[in-house]
Design an enzyme around this catalytic site. Structure first.
Site, PDB file in Angstrom:
ATOM      1  N   ARG A   1     -11.534 -10.173 -46.822  1.00  0.00           N
ATOM      2  CA  ARG A   1     -10.225  -9.592 -46.477  1.00  0.00           C
ATOM      3  C   ARG A   1      -9.133 -10.656 -46.393  1.00  0.00           C
ATOM      4  O   ARG A   1      -9.270 -11.643 -45.650  1.00  0.00           O
ATOM      5  CB  ARG A   1     -10.290  -8.824 -45.157  1.00  0.00           C
ATOM      6  CG  ARG A   1      -8.931  -8.149 -44.834  1.00  0.00           C
ATOM      7  CD  ARG A   1      -8.971  -7.240 -43.617  1.00  0.00           C
ATOM      8  NE  ARG A   1     -10.009  -6.259 -43.785  1.00  0.00           N
ATOM      9  CZ  ARG A   1     -11.032  -6.090 -42.951  1.00  0.00           C
ATOM     10  NH1 ARG A   1     -11.128  -6.814 -41.868  1.00  0.00           N
ATOM     11  NH2 ARG A   1     -11.938  -5.170 -43.177  1.00  0.00           N
TER      12      ARG A   1
ATOM     13  N   CYS B   1      -3.726 -17.810 -30.119  1.00  0.00           N
ATOM     14  CA  CYS B   1      -3.543 -16.389 -29.825  1.00  0.00           C
ATOM     15  C   CYS B   1      -2.385 -16.064 -28.880  1.00  0.00           C
ATOM     16  O   CYS B   1      -2.331 -16.556 -27.749  1.00  0.00           O
ATOM     17  CB  CYS B   1      -4.834 -15.808 -29.269  1.00  0.00           C
ATOM     18  SG  CYS B   1      -4.722 -14.018 -29.086  1.00  0.00           S
TER      19      CYS B   1
ATOM     20  N   CYS C   1      -7.848 -19.148 -26.392  1.00  0.00           N
ATOM     21  CA  CYS C   1      -7.800 -19.411 -27.838  1.00  0.00           C
ATOM     22  C   CYS C   1      -6.399 -19.915 -28.219  1.00  0.00           C
ATOM     23  O   CYS C   1      -5.402 -19.204 -28.034  1.00  0.00           O
ATOM     24  CB  CYS C   1      -8.136 -18.143 -28.615  1.00  0.00           C
ATOM     25  SG  CYS C   1      -9.585 -17.290 -27.953  1.00  0.00           S
TER      26      CYS C   1
ATOM     27  N   CYS D   1     -13.881   0.549 -36.909  1.00  0.00           N
ATOM     28  CA  CYS D   1     -14.134  -0.868 -36.648  1.00  0.00           C
ATOM     29  C   CYS D   1     -13.520  -1.182 -35.285  1.00  0.00           C
ATOM     30  O   CYS D   1     -12.487  -0.596 -34.923  1.00  0.00           O
ATOM     31  CB  CYS D   1     -13.486  -1.717 -37.739  1.00  0.00           C
ATOM     32  SG  CYS D   1     -13.607  -3.497 -37.426  1.00  0.00           S
TER      33      CYS D   1
ATOM     34  N   CYS E   1     -18.351  -7.797 -39.292  1.00  0.00           N
ATOM     35  CA  CYS E   1     -17.088  -8.278 -39.854  1.00  0.00           C
ATOM     36  C   CYS E   1     -16.816  -9.615 -39.174  1.00  0.00           C
ATOM     37  O   CYS E   1     -16.568  -9.659 -37.961  1.00  0.00           O
ATOM     38  CB  CYS E   1     -15.974  -7.272 -39.571  1.00  0.00           C
ATOM     39  SG  CYS E   1     -14.341  -7.871 -40.051  1.00  0.00           S
TER      40      CYS E   1
ATOM     41  N   CYS F   1      -9.212  -0.037 -37.463  1.00  0.00           N
ATOM     42  CA  CYS F   1      -9.776  -1.114 -36.645  1.00  0.00           C
ATOM     43  C   CYS F   1      -9.048  -1.189 -35.301  1.00  0.00           C
ATOM     44  O   CYS F   1      -7.830  -1.384 -35.270  1.00  0.00           O
ATOM     45  CB  CYS F   1      -9.612  -2.456 -37.345  1.00  0.00           C
ATOM     46  SG  CYS F   1     -10.214  -2.469 -39.026  1.00  0.00           S
TER      47      CYS F   1
ATOM     48  N   CYS G   1      -5.099 -11.637 -21.750  1.00  0.00           N
ATOM     49  CA  CYS G   1      -6.501 -11.999 -21.987  1.00  0.00           C
ATOM     50  C   CYS G   1      -6.814 -13.302 -21.253  1.00  0.00           C
ATOM     51  O   CYS G   1      -6.054 -14.271 -21.337  1.00  0.00           O
ATOM     52  CB  CYS G   1      -6.754 -12.171 -23.480  1.00  0.00           C
ATOM     53  SG  CYS G   1      -8.471 -12.550 -23.845  1.00  0.00           S
TER      54      CYS G   1
HETATM   55  N1  SAM Z   1     -10.405 -10.573 -28.040  1.00  0.00           N
HETATM   56  C1  SAM Z   1     -11.258 -10.317 -29.108  1.00  0.00           C
HETATM   57  C2  SAM Z   1     -11.808 -11.558 -29.729  1.00  0.00           C
HETATM   58  O1  SAM Z   1     -11.225 -12.609 -29.636  1.00  0.00           O
HETATM   59  O2  SAM Z   1     -12.868 -11.455 -30.337  1.00  0.00           O
HETATM   60  C3  SAM Z   1     -10.658  -9.450 -30.188  1.00  0.00           C
HETATM   61  C4  SAM Z   1      -9.217  -9.635 -30.590  1.00  0.00           C
HETATM   62  S1  SAM Z   1      -8.792 -11.196 -31.342  1.00  0.00           S
HETATM   63  C5  SAM Z   1      -7.050 -11.107 -31.365  1.00  0.00           C
HETATM   64  C6  SAM Z   1      -9.315 -11.008 -33.014  1.00  0.00           C
HETATM   65  C7  SAM Z   1      -9.092 -12.136 -33.979  1.00  0.00           C
HETATM   66  O3  SAM Z   1      -7.722 -12.207 -34.339  1.00  0.00           O
HETATM   67  C8  SAM Z   1      -9.389 -13.546 -33.511  1.00  0.00           C
HETATM   68  O4  SAM Z   1     -10.745 -13.839 -33.540  1.00  0.00           O
HETATM   69  C9  SAM Z   1      -8.634 -14.372 -34.539  1.00  0.00           C
HETATM   70  O5  SAM Z   1      -9.457 -14.678 -35.632  1.00  0.00           O
HETATM   71  C10 SAM Z   1      -7.499 -13.443 -34.971  1.00  0.00           C
HETATM   72  N2  SAM Z   1      -6.198 -13.978 -34.540  1.00  0.00           N
HETATM   73  C11 SAM Z   1      -5.676 -13.947 -33.308  1.00  0.00           C
HETATM   74  N3  SAM Z   1      -4.478 -14.562 -33.268  1.00  0.00           N
HETATM   75  C12 SAM Z   1      -4.222 -14.990 -34.521  1.00  0.00           C
HETATM   76  C13 SAM Z   1      -3.153 -15.694 -35.131  1.00  0.00           C
HETATM   77  N4  SAM Z   1      -2.104 -16.104 -34.421  1.00  0.00           N
HETATM   78  N5  SAM Z   1      -3.220 -15.965 -36.443  1.00  0.00           N
HETATM   79  C14 SAM Z   1      -4.287 -15.577 -37.161  1.00  0.00           C
HETATM   80  N6  SAM Z   1      -5.330 -14.903 -36.649  1.00  0.00           N
HETATM   81  C15 SAM Z   1      -5.317 -14.616 -35.347  1.00  0.00           C
HETATM   82 FE1  SF4 Z   2      -8.294 -13.159 -26.020  1.00  0.00          FE
HETATM   83 FE2  SF4 Z   2      -6.806 -13.646 -28.146  1.00  0.00          FE
HETATM   84 FE3  SF4 Z   2      -8.934 -15.136 -27.667  1.00  0.00          FE
HETATM   85 FE4  SF4 Z   2      -9.260 -12.555 -28.409  1.00  0.00          FE
HETATM   86  S1  SF4 Z   2      -8.396 -14.203 -29.644  1.00  0.00           S
HETATM   87  S2  SF4 Z   2     -10.339 -13.644 -26.785  1.00  0.00           S
HETATM   88  S3  SF4 Z   2      -7.453 -11.656 -27.445  1.00  0.00           S
HETATM   89  S4  SF4 Z   2      -7.100 -15.016 -26.368  1.00  0.00           S
END
Ligand code: SAM
Ligand code: SF4
Ligand code: DTB
Length: 353
Positions: A265, A65, A62, A133, A193, A102, A58
């Protein structure tokens, strides 16, 4: 502070939210449980299963992530799955008792070719009688309408934290970008959500601000995932300080009070929680979980353990709304198998007040 138990308010002041967080733990839990019993079916938990349909690589940054291309987390990237494979996994989730499926994709925003394939996935999952979802990153209003037309019931797009702390966590898109997508999802007629992550080094004030933002949206989200940070080695937050578990429970309780009609949730992080802590979260008003041995890329409690926990707590899986389009008797039967007690009996349980 007097709680208005009859109306859903979306005019909460930030000061009121702060006062809820400042309540003695037991008073907060008691208030949350009262609201829960007024607005929700007690002892019933909605069960969703997650599948990562496109993993890793990606472009976003973030800090929490494991799927960001910028961090070396050892994750193996995976292109968008085939529609047939997703349908197979959805069927197996349904047979295990999930009522919502989802689909998560590691996109900043979906490209037209990818969206077309995700739409085919949504149609297949919907045809199985499951709620659908997806979480695919930012959407334009047109994309949101296409997803709605394909039968997407919920779109997950988290604000993650307060507007203020957000800039410490993500630099590649803004809080306003997130709010714009949420608006597009709502305007397209989908259920929203939207929640966040606790344990990223944010302050109690950041938590209050996040919940205040969610609760004062023009229409509150139908589903509010509260994630505990999963500290993945290689991400900038891998060494974040561990969270006081009672602060996680407080977050659930305040979310329940502010957004009484939402499903709150208990999302990521359950793998690190004791059964007793999870029970406290349910007491505080959590009434949805991710069920299945994997979240997107990290672990989740195994299903046998969750079944046993439901049994020990006499929690029933929430059945699919029988009147929902595509809902089938088979789905309810499968949901029933997840936990023996019947929702109707539990709804008649005496209130705690
Ligand atoms: N890329 C898209 C986005 O960011 O909207 C969808 C997938 S993203 C992985 C979905 C959500 O997963 C993120 O917004 C975050 O809240 C959660 N998430 C990702 N990594 C995480 C982690 N290490 N611990 C807890 N929640 C996490
Ligand atoms: Fe990409 Fe992870 Fe951020 Fe979603 S949460 S936009 S998958 S880096
Ligand atoms: C949400 O709020 N939590 C889920 C779902 N929405 C998409 C994701 C949790 C991801 C945890 C880290 C991982 O497994 O990659």
């Amino acid at each position: 502070m007097p709680l208005c138990l009859l109306n859903v308010r979306n005019d909460w002041s930030l000061e009121e939210v702060r006062q809820l967080f400042a309540l003695p733990f037991m008073d907060l839990l008691f208030s949350a449980q009262k609201v829960h019993r007024r607005f929700q079916v007690p002892n019933t938990v909605q069960v969703s299963t997650l599948l990562s349909v496109k993993t890793g690589a990606c472009p976003e940054d973030c800090a929490y992530c494991p799927q960001s291309v910028r961090y070396d987390t050892g994750l193996e990237a995976q292109e968008l799955l085939e529609v047939r494979e997703v349908a197979k996994r959805a069927l197996s989730a349904k047979e295990s008792g999930a009522t919502r499926f989802c689909m998560g994709a590691a996109y900043r925003s979906p490209k037209p070719k990818d969206l077309a394939k995700v739409i085919a996935m949504i149609r297949e999952v919907k045809a199985l009688g499951l709620e659908t979802c997806a979480t695919l990153g930012m959407l334009t209003p047109e994309q949101a309408s296409e997803l709605k037309a394909a039968g997407l019931d919920y779109y997950n797009h988290n604000l993650d934290t307060s507007a203020r702390y957000y800039t410490d966590i993500i630099s590649t898109r803004s809080y306003q970008d997130r709010l714009d997508t949420l608006r597009a999802v709502r305007d397209a007629g989908m259920n929203v959500c939207c929640g966040g992550i606790v344990g990223m080094g944010e302050t109690p004030e950041d938590r209050a601000e996040l919940l205040h933002t969610l609760a004062t949206l023009p229409v509150q989200p139908e589903s509010v995932p509260i994630n505990q940070l999963v500290r993945v080695p290689g991400t900038p937050l891998a060494t974040a300080a561990s969270l006081d578990p009672f602060d996680f429970v407080r977050m659930i309780a305040v979310a329940r009070i502010l957004m009484p009609r939402a499903h709150v949730r208990l999302s990521a992080g359950r793998g690190e929680m004791s059964d007793e802590l999870q029970a406290l979260c349910f007491m505080a008003g959590a009434n949805s979980i991710f069920y299945g041995e994997k979240l997107l890329t990290t672990g989740n409690p195994d299903t046998a353990h969750d079944l046993r926990l439901f049994e020990r707590l006499k929690i029933a899986a929430e059945p699919l709304d029988a009147s929902a389009p595509g809902a089938s008797a088979t789905s309810s039967e499968v949901a029933d198998r997840l936990s023996p007690p019947k929702t109707q009996e539990l709804a008649a349980a005496p209130a705690l007040t």
